[in-house]
Design a protein around this motif. Structure first.
Motif, PDB file in Angstrom:
ATOM      1  N   THR A   1       0.819  -1.206   0.000  1.00 26.20           N
ATOM      2  CA  THR A   1       0.000   0.000   0.000  1.00 26.20           C
ATOM      3  C   THR A   1       0.858   1.263   0.000  1.00 26.20           C
ATOM      4  O   THR A   1       0.443   2.298  -0.492  1.00 26.20           O
ATOM      5  CB  THR A   1      -0.912   0.031   1.233  1.00 26.20           C
TER       6      THR A   1
ATOM      7  N   VAL B   1       4.802 -10.495  -3.465  1.00 30.51           N
ATOM      8  CA  VAL B   1       5.094 -11.912  -3.662  1.00 30.51           C
ATOM      9  C   VAL B   1       5.078 -12.733  -2.375  1.00 30.51           C
ATOM     10  O   VAL B   1       5.080 -13.964  -2.425  1.00 30.51           O
ATOM     11  CB  VAL B   1       6.458 -12.102  -4.346  1.00 30.51           C
ATOM     12  N   ALA B   2       5.093 -12.074  -1.212  1.00 33.99           N
ATOM     13  CA  ALA B   2       5.089 -12.857   0.020  1.00 33.99           C
ATOM     14  C   ALA B   2       3.743 -13.557   0.222  1.00 33.99           C
ATOM     15  O   ALA B   2       3.630 -14.461   1.039  1.00 33.99           O
ATOM     16  CB  ALA B   2       5.412 -11.965   1.219  1.00 33.99           C
TER      17      ALA B   2
ATOM     18  N   LEU C   1       1.543 -15.028  -2.559  1.00 37.69           N
ATOM     19  CA  LEU C   1       1.385 -15.214  -4.003  1.00 37.69           C
ATOM     20  C   LEU C   1      -0.064 -15.272  -4.464  1.00 37.69           C
ATOM     21  O   LEU C   1      -0.397 -14.841  -5.565  1.00 37.69           O
ATOM     22  CB  LEU C   1       2.059 -16.528  -4.419  1.00 37.69           C
ATOM     23  N   HIS C   2      -0.937 -15.859  -3.602  1.00 39.34           N
ATOM     24  CA  HIS C   2      -2.323 -16.040  -4.018  1.00 39.34           C
ATOM     25  C   HIS C   2      -2.988 -14.717  -4.384  1.00 39.34           C
ATOM     26  O   HIS C   2      -3.874 -14.666  -5.216  1.00 39.34           O
ATOM     27  CB  HIS C   2      -3.108 -16.714  -2.896  1.00 39.34           C
ATOM     28  N   ARG C   3      -2.531 -13.628  -3.736  1.00 35.88           N
ATOM     29  CA  ARG C   3      -3.117 -12.332  -4.031  1.00 35.88           C
ATOM     30  C   ARG C   3      -2.901 -11.953  -5.490  1.00 35.88           C
ATOM     31  O   ARG C   3      -3.772 -11.404  -6.152  1.00 35.88           O
ATOM     32  CB  ARG C   3      -2.499 -11.257  -3.128  1.00 35.88           C
ATOM     33  N   LEU C   4      -1.712 -12.257  -5.991  1.00 33.04           N
ATOM     34  CA  LEU C   4      -1.413 -11.939  -7.382  1.00 33.04           C
ATOM     35  C   LEU C   4      -2.083 -12.950  -8.314  1.00 33.04           C
ATOM     36  O   LEU C   4      -2.688 -12.589  -9.327  1.00 33.04           O
ATOM     37  CB  LEU C   4       0.101 -11.963  -7.594  1.00 33.04           C
ATOM     38  N   LEU C   5      -1.985 -14.224  -7.961  1.00 28.41           N
ATOM     39  CA  LEU C   5      -2.480 -15.275  -8.855  1.00 28.41           C
ATOM     40  C   LEU C   5      -3.986 -15.155  -9.074  1.00 28.41           C
ATOM     41  O   LEU C   5      -4.492 -15.488 -10.142  1.00 28.41           O
ATOM     42  CB  LEU C   5      -2.124 -16.651  -8.291  1.00 28.41           C
ATOM     43  N   SER C   6      -4.689 -14.634  -8.058  1.00 28.00           N
ATOM     44  CA  SER C   6      -6.140 -14.523  -8.193  1.00 28.00           C
ATOM     45  C   SER C   6      -6.553 -13.376  -9.113  1.00 28.00           C
ATOM     46  O   SER C   6      -7.722 -13.206  -9.406  1.00 28.00           O
ATOM     47  CB  SER C   6      -6.769 -14.328  -6.812  1.00 28.00           C
ATOM     48  N   ARG C   7      -5.578 -12.574  -9.524  1.00 19.68           N
ATOM     49  CA  ARG C   7      -5.899 -11.440 -10.401  1.00 19.68           C
ATOM     50  C   ARG C   7      -5.453 -11.709 -11.843  1.00 19.68           C
ATOM     51  O   ARG C   7      -5.279 -10.775 -12.636  1.00 19.68           O
ATOM     52  CB  ARG C   7      -5.201 -10.161  -9.884  1.00 19.68           C
TER      53      ARG C   7
ATOM     54  N   MET D   1      11.153  -2.160  -1.163  1.00 22.58           N
ATOM     55  CA  MET D   1      11.740  -3.239  -0.375  1.00 22.58           C
ATOM     56  C   MET D   1      12.522  -4.226  -1.257  1.00 22.58           C
ATOM     57  O   MET D   1      13.537  -3.864  -1.820  1.00 22.58           O
ATOM     58  CB  MET D   1      10.655  -3.940   0.430  1.00 22.58           C
ATOM     59  N   ASP D   2      12.050  -5.470  -1.377  1.00 23.33           N
ATOM     60  CA  ASP D   2      12.834  -6.444  -2.149  1.00 23.33           C
ATOM     61  C   ASP D   2      12.629  -6.317  -3.655  1.00 23.33           C
ATOM     62  O   ASP D   2      13.384  -6.898  -4.432  1.00 23.33           O
ATOM     63  CB  ASP D   2      12.560  -7.880  -1.691  1.00 23.33           C
TER      64      ASP D   2
ATOM     65  N   ALA E   1      10.744  -7.690  -5.717  1.00 28.64           N
ATOM     66  CA  ALA E   1      10.690  -8.995  -6.381  1.00 28.64           C
ATOM     67  C   ALA E   1       9.493  -9.158  -7.312  1.00 28.64           C
ATOM     68  O   ALA E   1       9.471 -10.066  -8.144  1.00 28.64           O
ATOM     69  CB  ALA E   1      10.673 -10.099  -5.315  1.00 28.64           C
TER      70      ALA E   1
ATOM     71  N   SER F   1       9.712  -9.638 -11.293  1.00 31.86           N
ATOM     72  CA  SER F   1      10.225 -10.926 -11.761  1.00 31.86           C
ATOM     73  C   SER F   1       9.094 -11.938 -11.859  1.00 31.86           C
ATOM     74  O   SER F   1       9.019 -12.725 -12.809  1.00 31.86           O
ATOM     75  CB  SER F   1      11.311 -11.449 -10.812  1.00 31.86           C
ATOM     76  N   VAL F   2       8.206 -11.939 -10.876  1.00 31.21           N
ATOM     77  CA  VAL F   2       7.093 -12.882 -10.886  1.00 31.21           C
ATOM     78  C   VAL F   2       6.085 -12.505 -11.973  1.00 31.21           C
ATOM     79  O   VAL F   2       5.651 -13.350 -12.755  1.00 31.21           O
ATOM     80  CB  VAL F   2       6.417 -12.930  -9.496  1.00 31.21           C
TER      81      VAL F   2
ATOM     82  N   PHE G   1      -3.625 -19.357 -15.635  1.00 31.47           N
ATOM     83  CA  PHE G   1      -2.793 -18.606 -16.570  1.00 31.47           C
ATOM     84  C   PHE G   1      -2.337 -19.524 -17.680  1.00 31.47           C
ATOM     85  O   PHE G   1      -1.584 -20.459 -17.440  1.00 31.47           O
ATOM     86  CB  PHE G   1      -1.540 -18.058 -15.880  1.00 31.47           C
TER      87      PHE G   1
ATOM     88  N   LEU H   1     -11.308 -19.060 -10.286  1.00 33.48           N
ATOM     89  CA  LEU H   1     -11.424 -17.684  -9.806  1.00 33.48           C
ATOM     90  C   LEU H   1     -10.542 -17.411  -8.597  1.00 33.48           C
ATOM     91  O   LEU H   1     -10.105 -16.300  -8.371  1.00 33.48           O
ATOM     92  CB  LEU H   1     -12.878 -17.351  -9.464  1.00 33.48           C
TER      93      LEU H   1
ATOM     94  N   PRO I   1      -7.467 -19.119  -7.372  1.00 27.99           N
ATOM     95  CA  PRO I   1      -6.436 -20.146  -7.459  1.00 27.99           C
ATOM     96  C   PRO I   1      -5.687 -20.371  -6.147  1.00 27.99           C
ATOM     97  O   PRO I   1      -5.192 -21.453  -5.889  1.00 27.99           O
ATOM     98  CB  PRO I   1      -5.501 -19.614  -8.541  1.00 27.99           C
ATOM     99  N   ALA I   2      -5.586 -19.323  -5.348  1.00 26.74           N
ATOM    100  CA  ALA I   2      -4.836 -19.481  -4.112  1.00 26.74           C
ATOM    101  C   ALA I   2      -5.374 -20.672  -3.323  1.00 26.74           C
ATOM    102  O   ALA I   2      -4.618 -21.477  -2.799  1.00 26.74           O
ATOM    103  CB  ALA I   2      -4.936 -18.216  -3.270  1.00 26.74           C
TER     104      ALA I   2
ATOM    105  N   VAL J   1      11.689 -17.692  -9.664  1.00 26.70           N
ATOM    106  CA  VAL J   1      10.355 -17.117  -9.664  1.00 26.70           C
ATOM    107  C   VAL J   1       9.832 -16.724 -11.034  1.00 26.70           C
ATOM    108  O   VAL J   1       8.646 -16.455 -11.194  1.00 26.70           O
ATOM    109  CB  VAL J   1      10.291 -15.874  -8.745  1.00 26.70           C
TER     110      VAL J   1
ATOM    111  N   ALA K   1      15.045 -13.008  -5.772  1.00 20.15           N
ATOM    112  CA  ALA K   1      13.646 -12.865  -5.368  1.00 20.15           C
ATOM    113  C   ALA K   1      13.060 -14.142  -4.759  1.00 20.15           C
ATOM    114  O   ALA K   1      12.011 -14.095  -4.104  1.00 20.15           O
ATOM    115  CB  ALA K   1      12.808 -12.442  -6.577  1.00 20.15           C
TER     116      ALA K   1
ATOM    117  N   SER L   1      11.803 -14.489  -0.949  1.00 24.04           N
ATOM    118  CA  SER L   1      10.564 -13.790  -0.605  1.00 24.04           C
ATOM    119  C   SER L   1       9.355 -14.660  -0.926  1.00 24.04           C
ATOM    120  O   SER L   1       8.387 -14.719  -0.158  1.00 24.04           O
ATOM    121  CB  SER L   1      10.475 -12.467  -1.390  1.00 24.04           C
TER     122      SER L   1
ATOM    123  N   GLY M   1       6.891 -16.805   1.857  1.00 23.80           N
ATOM    124  CA  GLY M   1       5.447 -16.660   1.909  1.00 23.80           C
ATOM    125  C   GLY M   1       4.729 -17.994   1.816  1.00 23.80           C
ATOM    126  O   GLY M   1       3.553 -18.099   2.171  1.00 23.80           O
TER     127      GLY M   1
ATOM    128  N   THR N   1      18.276  -7.562  -1.923  1.00 28.40           N
ATOM    129  CA  THR N   1      16.921  -8.077  -2.090  1.00 28.40           C
ATOM    130  C   THR N   1      16.511  -8.905  -0.882  1.00 28.40           C
ATOM    131  O   THR N   1      15.428  -8.737  -0.311  1.00 28.40           O
ATOM    132  CB  THR N   1      16.840  -8.974  -3.341  1.00 28.40           C
TER     133      THR N   1
ATOM    134  N   ASN O   1      15.837  -7.192   2.364  1.00 26.81           N
ATOM    135  CA  ASN O   1      14.597  -6.428   2.318  1.00 26.81           C
ATOM    136  C   ASN O   1      13.385  -7.295   2.018  1.00 26.81           C
ATOM    137  O   ASN O   1      12.338  -6.775   1.635  1.00 26.81           O
ATOM    138  CB  ASN O   1      14.718  -5.343   1.237  1.00 26.81           C
TER     139      ASN O   1
END
Lengths: 250, 250, 250, 250, 250, 250, 250, 250
Positions: A129, A157-158, A160-166, A182-183, A185, A188-189, B37, G29, G31-32, H157, H185, H188, H192, H219, H222
């Motif tokens: 945020t 990336v800490a 991952l499900h948050r990103l994968l669900s989008r 921060m990192d 990362a 890359s993902v 994906f 929808l 995946p996590a 990653v 990366a 990280s 998670g 990386t 952080n």
């Protein structure tokens, strides 16, 4: 002055319609026009429907307002970035129609001419945020450029499900801007998940060994996902401009 | 496993053709396929007409040849980068049809399937002659990706006329890759001349306070031409991959 | 003690007017005077028509005023740099004839003796408007040194035509000081356009990977235009002094 | 093409002597000439009596010789720098009249046209004996530029008397190039002793916390002697070019 | 517990006056005392006539006063460093006999026991006036340690005569502390002039490429005068403590 | 020229034996001798019983031998440091009486004049066995300076008992040189255990984030034991010279 | 979605209770949930008895309170870190039961569910008193995680006896967190004294060449005590989380 | 000397069997034994079933073999790391039973005493194939420590499915060591996914802006996954030792 115009000028000289000295004056006084690049002027694309950009940092309140007034006087719109709260307020007082984004620290005034749409959308993805101000600067710039954007916030990336669900949204994007401190990362993902151009923006978010954005900057430059490109720390504006270079019709 | 295949699997479960436990096993053992994906696999795009990439640095001669043989056995082509001379020779001995670029230190073998063309061209601009190995790595990668490129070499900013006289070619490019060491100033100038996407590649060319590419890297990240993006030092391959992300049909 | 005085002393010894031991004492106690350099004293050139320089940073208000008063008491002029607003005001209150430059943060008081002109002019070129304080420090210093200067502001390389249209002025300059932050690319371009000495001044303008001027500093040190020299970050005063070393009659 | 020539061209068009299309071709094909800068070409000054410069680092033996032959074919001279021993030998074998400096790693061939003398001399001062290769590169470059130089070697500040005893020579110099590694303190002392322009060259001499020249580079940029300028680490060539910019008649 | 006390304890065990288990407990619970170093306690030397040291940075006003009161309650003196103005005032209000040095930001209270003199003097040499706070911290610390000092201020290398004229004083010093910011060149020159121990203190004075003291720090570590040692940036206290280690009777 | 010689010169002037102008010439041409510092010459102390030092790095084999021969021709001894094996062998072949230390990479030849003893001993403490080359360079230098030393090797802080068991030796030392790479923590511990001067020498031992000695260098500069001083990375010679400055009779 | 739930879903498909397309939707929808990792969610462990964590830096007062309210509404507890005083006060005003630690800048509210104890204790060792804020952040985090901790403050290596006398406590700890700024040497010593896991936390305490924590960070990464691990500068929270990973039952 | 032995000594004193002076001598001469830490000796844990470790870097072939022979003479085993090929061969020639790992550059000889098993397994995860030498050093060290390990190689990653498909193995691990170069990366993401302790090892794999491991090091420090700890660049041995600290029974 493009080749055709130059030829026209020379023909006018040949026909005696224009004096050679005057023709020289035209060519010499404004060499930019005499260059064989129609696109030499970096402001050109912006002026053609796009607003002019006022970089607010290091300018006084008076300077910012004065520049904005000069632009608006011609019916042009403008985008002002890196504005302190007081400068935002001053611009809004002067231009009630302007759009303020406090998080992005930007003020945008649409020009009289309708903005030609740029194909999109651009996904603006953030790791946390606290990366939002940079993401918002990118989104406001995209808005000013007539390009639709969508935001995927706080999908680091800490978790991952948050990103994968989008995934659906990510796949729809024609360009992906990834903002992370921060990192650093996340690009890359994301770069491994999508085939679209990925523009990484390191932020100065983080403390200690983040060294004001150096850590995510290095991470992104070394991204193991091939073809990820990087802009300066906290440079949401630059990332949006790079996206516009990609999407803009030519 | 794409959506269609997943649906097929679920339908087989619905029809009793597959036991729920077995279906769970299929989904669970290889989660990559179960992700929504289609593009999760970063190699996918490459395999679809594009060759696979073998990063030669840090691999033994035997490893490089073995990987190349495994890929070629399926009729696929490959691009191998960062190869020592001896590895280049070994690959050519094994694959007489392969194309070697000594300056770029690459070997490319076309696959059986015809390569789908990628719209271009990409201009690869270099500041000096010593930037050529990096530029050539970019151009060989573009070639392997089926994308036409053109080279504007040795047009550094200390002699502006060299660059200005190539305006016609620059304007034709749909993406411009700018390769420069030392002061790394060239992308800023190019970025001001063209409206196309500009990808800057710092090189480790230079000595003393160039600090192995740090100086041009910082220059490029701070480019005063808006919308210039940057990749890692000497990373011609990455710049070409970024160009392909931009140009690739979707 | 200059050569004449030393000779006089030795002659006094020869004439028995001064005891050898006493002469030894005179020579030993104040070695600076006994050095065969008439120019050992770095302040000497300044005193000969040039004003003395008060470096305001890190000095208290009282200290600055006291030093200025001591200098002015002898009819000498002074140049004070890096002054906070309050120090500028205090000096002006005390020396109504002094000239204040708020942007440059300098105060200059002319001495009683007329200033010998230094041949010029020196062109002071800036990449952006935020580089103006550094440029103004250079120009005020040049003014105090009796050297004419002309300013070419906001002619950064991202819009080459801005610089190219000022060719006439650039060519007239006997020394060119180029002030730039961010990518610091301007001196490389200017160095390729003119044959005159080019002194590059990196500024701390920029953010993120500009690292407070480190980026343009490295750019300038690695300039691909041969013979460009560099001074410290934001050091407009130093650049002007270097120009004066070049232009000063000897 | 200067203004007069451009006017002549336009008049020829007016008189029908030249077709407008042909005139456009002349102006457009070689924009460098159409620029209002007669000095755009950085090689120009060198070609007018000065030799061309071949930067040997990163070039193959064949490349160096080929470039040298191309230059010499026109009766021009050349200066080649940063040459490995084998390249020096190859050039001498090809050009028996060339002058080799093994310490400086340079080869110089005089051109057919007599070199116009540049007023001097330039003093090249070194702190230690290991700084000599850099000093010699500067002196060979000065020689190639037709500028006399004199060397004050091994006069580092830890034994001040070594420098102070050379005051006569220092004072004679019109420009002083100071070459120093390790603590890089010498330019500060020299800058306090002479009024002439001082160009400081940090060298990579030293170990540990000298960090390959970073330490003396920072020292010199922060010199407490006002008006000292700095070039890149080990850049004797650049220092000589800067001196030539200063001394060259205009 | 010194050797005598340990022997006494063991004898008590031998005589049955103390139980072996209890003796083990005594030895084990406080191992510091059981170490064969009489000097393990770093505070010991200070307590023997020297005052205790309160490092004020990062401590609250209350903490500083409380610690000072605890020390003074036993009749001991103290030296407090890095104190804000308000802390200095608070200590003086509480200890009217204390000695305040505003420039050094220190407060010193002499203990009841007379301070044993340490042979000196220590010369504290500064390059510029802005180095005075660091120099004064060193001198106040020396004063608190009972060691005489003398100051040679503003004798930087850009005006050598200023230093050379103070030869008599320099030669008298048994240790020389050299304080310099910016180019940090002074210790190299002083180290060449005197045979006494030279302790160099880089200061954060300077701007731009001084990088908050990094530049003079590196300069001093690379001093070409053999045998110069260095302490942390702005660490006048540490330099004085090092001098005391050298001068202290043993 | 020392004071006696200067007095003699002045007396000759007083007696008419030397013309005042000639005397001025003598004083002016060689100012080093006319300086009132008997110790200006940094080599002086070494020559008075101490050997001259030849810094071998960056010198050719021939240069090293030639310099050594010149020194030895006068019956003086020398210490040569940083010598490759072949240079060590060449010196020994030429000077069979010389003492070689392969680990320290030094060669020492005693002069004809007996060496005056310097009070000691100096303890040379190392954290690990790989720090021995630096420690040996320090010890050979101390030997050449006529100062006794004792070695406490491999007593790093990860096994405190190793250091604590050597307390007797540590306490005997009049100066302690602490040599450590990697974490560089040993000087902080030693500085807390002894009251004598502690000179810390960071070494380039370690890998990764040791950054060639930067890590232990920073550790030592920030030592929490007050009064620890630091020399350059791997600079055993410099540490020994600093110890000699401390111990040398004056 | 865990394995059991997935199996249930598939069985429902097999039984015709759920349509295959709908099942695909459920899997796709989110995946996590469909991943075979029950632990994908990084918050999961915390939620199971552990409180949620609110990172206060860069969040507005309103945001912090709003997030806290949302968490507490479900009966969960929270730990908020890096809070300004005003944010601490606001949280306490809103949650009177919350526990504030001003030094650590944390606020902790216990959840309704009793916290499962984590075996300990964790020793939190600090080199100096100014490291306490970081140590307290670690201890408050441990407290929030239900893990006992004990503090050994101000036991830096410059006074070894302070640490050695606390051996009993150190040996009792199951994990040791060592917090140190300046030279960062303490973890190396502690790592040599105990066999338990050692987590080193560099702090930004110190000045000059401590470079805001860089010095102790490098020291700790290069610790000569094998098996010491490191977290970010000032990251007491991270160290506590690492300890919890180690101690947590699985 | 442990507590029992110390008590025995004291009882002998109490019984008159040992003279108090002699007892003092025993306690004082070898303070390490007299410390109340049974674990002061860092080698102790290793000796109790674990082999001794020989760090091969910077040691001669003879030294390595000699140390190995000394250890093996007592029936102990050893682990030697960072060995050149020739040293590996020499050890195997001398100890035919030794186990060589060429990739890890280690040699391991089991001791006579059976190794007590350490609970595991430890997962060693690598981002790319070029990280294998570091991973293998970790695994060989774990093997020598009696701890089972499993390898998940090449799961970077940029292709998440590679990692996600190994969830079962990751979850089984009691400690996870993550080895990665370039963007670093991976830790990280792994942090998670699992609740176990995660030890991150940056490698020097990569080029350009990876700066020999600096990029992944920053990386990892952080990492946005809380509780990840970091060891030195390429330090597979240290990561394994840290894992052993965690897993070892106490």
């Amino acid at each position: 002055m493009n080749s055709d115009q130059a030829l026209e000028l020379l023909r006018a000289v040949a026909q005696g319609a224009i004096d050679p000295r005057e023709a020289l004056h035209v060519l010499a006084l404004d060499p930019a026009q005499s260059l064989p690049f129609a696109t030499v002027d970096r402001h050109r694309a912006l002026r053609q429907g796009f607003p002019e950009v006022i970089y607010g940092a290091g300018k006084t309140l008076d300077q910012v307002v004065a520049i904005a007034e000069r632009i608006a006087a011609d019916g042009n719109g403008f985008l002002a970035t890196r504005l302190e709260s007081v400068a935002q307020a001053a611009l809004q007082a002067r231009f009630p129609a302007a759009r303020i984004n406090e998080t992005a620290r930007t003020v945008f005034l649409a020009g009289d001419a309708p903005l030609s749409e740029v194909a999109g959308p651009v996904a603006v993805v953030t790791a946390g945020t606290s990366d939002l101000p940079v993401a918002d600067e990118a989104m406001e710039t995209l808005h000013a450029l007539g390009c639709a954007s969508l935001r995927l916030a706080d999908v680091g990336v800490a978790g991952l499900h948050r990103l994968l669900s989008r995934g659906e949204e990510l796949r729809r994007a024609r360009v992906v801007i990834v903002v992370a401190g921060m990192d650093g990362a996340l690009p890359s993902v994301v770069g491994g998940l999508v085939a679209a151009p990925v523009i990484a923006v390191p932020t100065s978010v983080g403390y200690g060994a983040a060294f004001s954005g150096l850590a995510p900057l290095l991470t992104m430059l070394n991204s193991c996902a091939a073809g990820v490109t990087v802009v300066n720390i906290d440079n949401g504006f630059g990332a949006a401009m790079a996206a516009a270079r990609i999407l803009r019709e030519r």
